[in-house]
Design a protein around this motif. Structure first.
Motif, PDB file in Angstrom:
ATOM      1  N   GLY B 139      -7.881   1.608   4.387  1.00 29.49           N
ATOM      2  CA  GLY B 139      -6.424   1.769   4.379  1.00 29.49           C
ATOM      3  C   GLY B 139      -5.808   1.385   3.056  1.00 29.49           C
ATOM      4  N   ARG B 140      -4.503   1.199   3.096  1.00 30.13           N
ATOM      5  CA  ARG B 140      -3.722   0.857   1.896  1.00 30.13           C
ATOM      6  C   ARG B 140      -3.699  -0.658   1.748  1.00 30.13           C
ATOM      7  N   VAL B 141      -3.779  -1.136   0.508  1.00 24.64           N
ATOM      8  CA  VAL B 141      -3.715  -2.591   0.287  1.00 24.64           C
ATOM      9  C   VAL B 141      -2.248  -2.980   0.214  1.00 24.64           C
ATOM     10  N   VAL B 146      -6.119  -7.875   1.338  1.00 31.51           N
ATOM     11  CA  VAL B 146      -6.939  -6.762   1.851  1.00 31.51           C
ATOM     12  C   VAL B 146      -7.432  -7.153   3.246  1.00 31.51           C
ATOM     13  N   ARG B 175      -1.675  -7.254  -7.697  1.00 32.66           N
ATOM     14  CA  ARG B 175      -1.884  -5.843  -7.328  1.00 32.66           C
ATOM     15  C   ARG B 175      -1.339  -4.934  -8.432  1.00 32.66           C
ATOM     16  N   LEU B 178      -3.408  -4.263 -11.512  1.00 28.30           N
ATOM     17  CA  LEU B 178      -4.539  -3.320 -11.453  1.00 28.30           C
ATOM     18  C   LEU B 178      -4.074  -1.870 -11.594  1.00 28.30           C
ATOM     19  N   LEU B 179      -2.785  -1.618 -11.215  1.00 29.95           N
ATOM     20  CA  LEU B 179      -2.318  -0.227 -11.174  1.00 29.95           C
ATOM     21  C   LEU B 179      -1.957   0.263 -12.564  1.00 29.95           C
ATOM     22  N   ASN B 184       1.148   5.326  -8.155  1.00 27.09           N
ATOM     23  CA  ASN B 184      -0.102   5.134  -7.416  1.00 27.09           C
ATOM     24  C   ASN B 184      -0.033   3.933  -6.489  1.00 27.09           C
ATOM     25  N   ASP B 185      -1.079   3.827  -5.662  1.00 22.64           N
ATOM     26  CA  ASP B 185      -1.191   2.682  -4.758  1.00 22.64           C
ATOM     27  C   ASP B 185      -2.641   2.220  -4.754  1.00 22.64           C
ATOM     28  N   LEU B 186      -2.876   1.040  -4.138  1.00 20.98           N
ATOM     29  CA  LEU B 186      -4.249   0.512  -4.035  1.00 20.98           C
ATOM     30  C   LEU B 186      -4.767   0.795  -2.625  1.00 20.98           C
ATOM     31  N   PHE B 187      -6.011   1.277  -2.532  1.00 22.84           N
ATOM     32  CA  PHE B 187      -6.616   1.560  -1.225  1.00 22.84           C
ATOM     33  C   PHE B 187      -7.959   0.833  -1.143  1.00 22.84           C
ATOM     34  N   HIS B 188      -8.450   0.709   0.085  1.00 21.35           N
ATOM     35  CA  HIS B 188      -9.767   0.069   0.228  1.00 21.35           C
ATOM     36  C   HIS B 188     -10.493   0.671   1.424  1.00 21.35           C
ATOM     37  N   PHE B 250      -7.675   2.439 -11.735  1.00 22.46           N
ATOM     38  CA  PHE B 250      -8.595   1.340 -11.394  1.00 22.46           C
ATOM     39  C   PHE B 250      -9.574   1.766 -10.305  1.00 22.46           C
ATOM     40  N   PHE B 251     -10.843   1.359 -10.449  1.00 25.15           N
ATOM     41  CA  PHE B 251     -11.832   1.630  -9.388  1.00 25.15           C
ATOM     42  C   PHE B 251     -12.823   0.465  -9.335  1.00 25.15           C
TER      43      PHE B 251
END
Lengths: 31, 327
Positions: B139-141, B146, B175, B178-179, B184-188, B250-251
């Protein structure tokens, strides 16, 4: 053991997954 | 005291057992009923986590590794591996080598390779699964927390460790650090590998690894039940974090060890040593793949030197990256 992916993606990124489902190397996670 | 003792009936073992066992079952029943009411399972208290962490899991893990490194006599290989296959539901038809006598010990059997054709790479998705297993969560961070499983979170900063700040803006959240773009958004996504699964991991996309960060740590079980019980489990266990950049910014891919699978190998990083007998708590060891301008980095891969220009280690979708090992 566990693999955790954490990544940046466009806000409209979508997972094609169900929690608890089996997955195998190479299968699509999302787009 | 003597008189008192004479008055009390001698404790009979059976009734005592029934009393204590019944009490425990009753406690479990009401605890489970609490969960059926939709309440999330109670998290382990700091004392319970400390107690669990004090258990010599690393010692156990290393002993387990030694045991699985012992070469089995040829006649014993088929029965031992057949028991493992039956217990954990291993699909040997997919293995590159199906003959069980080929594997000298359980460690080698655990590292078995698959036939290339049995794992085709999905062409339509920019992100593919790095491993065989079960999707524990995704999902989304939100904020900088997380979820390891539904409702149980851990801190992004504790998990990845300190990141270099862009510019001088110290007010942004971890957070935001990192972007690369506000659009954009952070996902995991979390993949749990069970004992019978194929235990190599592959590159989930085309990306460049800039930094490897190895956190020595505990080797608690990462079984989904434990992931529901121990908050910050992924920040407490030994893990190897690979961070870098992909087409959207970021990855990162992180391999988290566990008691029975305490060792992690990354093919292009021969320096990496996991599950060492001693480590200092809270420490981590970095290896930077983005060379300074004048430096040309060469890293040894499984098949010889992996080309690395100043921008990090280039990995392609589906490429073998590393593996978990027993012990």
């Amino acid at each position: 053991s566990t693999i955790v992916l954490l990544f940046e993606a466009p806000k409209d990124f979508n997972f094609h997954l169900q929690p608890g489902q089996r997955i195998r190397v190479g299968e699509g996670l999302g787009s | 005291l003597n008189t008192g003792r004479g008055l009390l009936p001698r404790p009979r073992p059976l009734p005592l057992l029934l009393l204590t066992g019944g009490g425990y079952l009753g406690y479990q029943h009401y605890r489970k009923r609490g969960q059926e009411d939709g309440a999330p399972p109670p998290l382990a208290t700091p004392t319970q986590v400390a107690l669990y962490r004090s258990f010599p899991t690393r010692l156990l893990s290393r002993a387990w590794g030694r045991l699985n490194g012992v070469e089995l006599p040829t006649w014993l290989r088929k029965p031992v591996y057949s028991l493992y296959i039956w217990t954990f539901g291993v699909n040997m038809q997919e293995a590159a080598v199906e003959d069980l006598h080929h594997y000298r010990n359980l460690g080698e059997f655990f590292r078995r390779r698959l036939k290339p054709a049995v794992r085709p790479i999905c062409a339509s998705s920019c992100l593919i699964s790095p491993a065989d297993g079960r999707i524990l969560h995704f999902g989304r961070v939100k904020n900088s927390e997380v979820e390891q499983v539904k409702g149980v979170t851990y801190s992004l900063e504790n998990f990845l460790g300190p990141q270099k700040r862009r510019g001088s803006d110290s007010s942004s959240s971890f957070r935001d650090l990192l972007l690369s773009s506000p659009d954009n958004d952070l996902f995991h996504a979390v993949v749990y590998l069970a004992p019978g699964d194929y235990h190599c991991f592959h590159s989930p996309t085309d990306w460049r690894v800039e930094l490897r960060r190895h956190f020595p740590g505990s080797l608690m079980s990462v079984n989904p039940g434990v992931a529901r019980w121990v908050k910050e489990l992924f920040c407490l266990n030994e893990r190897v974090v690979l961070t870098g950049q992909w087409q959207h910014g970021f990855f990162s891919l992180t391999a988290v060890g566990a008691t029975n699978v305490g060792s992690i190998r990354v093919y292009f990083d021969q320096e990496l040593q996991t599950n060492a007998p001693h480590y200092s708590k809270g420490s981590f060891h970095d290896r930077n793949y983005v060379a300074a301008d004048d430096q040309v980095l060469r890293v040894a891969g499984e098949g010889g030197a992996v080309p690395v220009d100043g921008e990090g280690v280039a990995l392609h979708r589906g490429e073998a990256v590393g593996e978990f090992n027993l012990g």
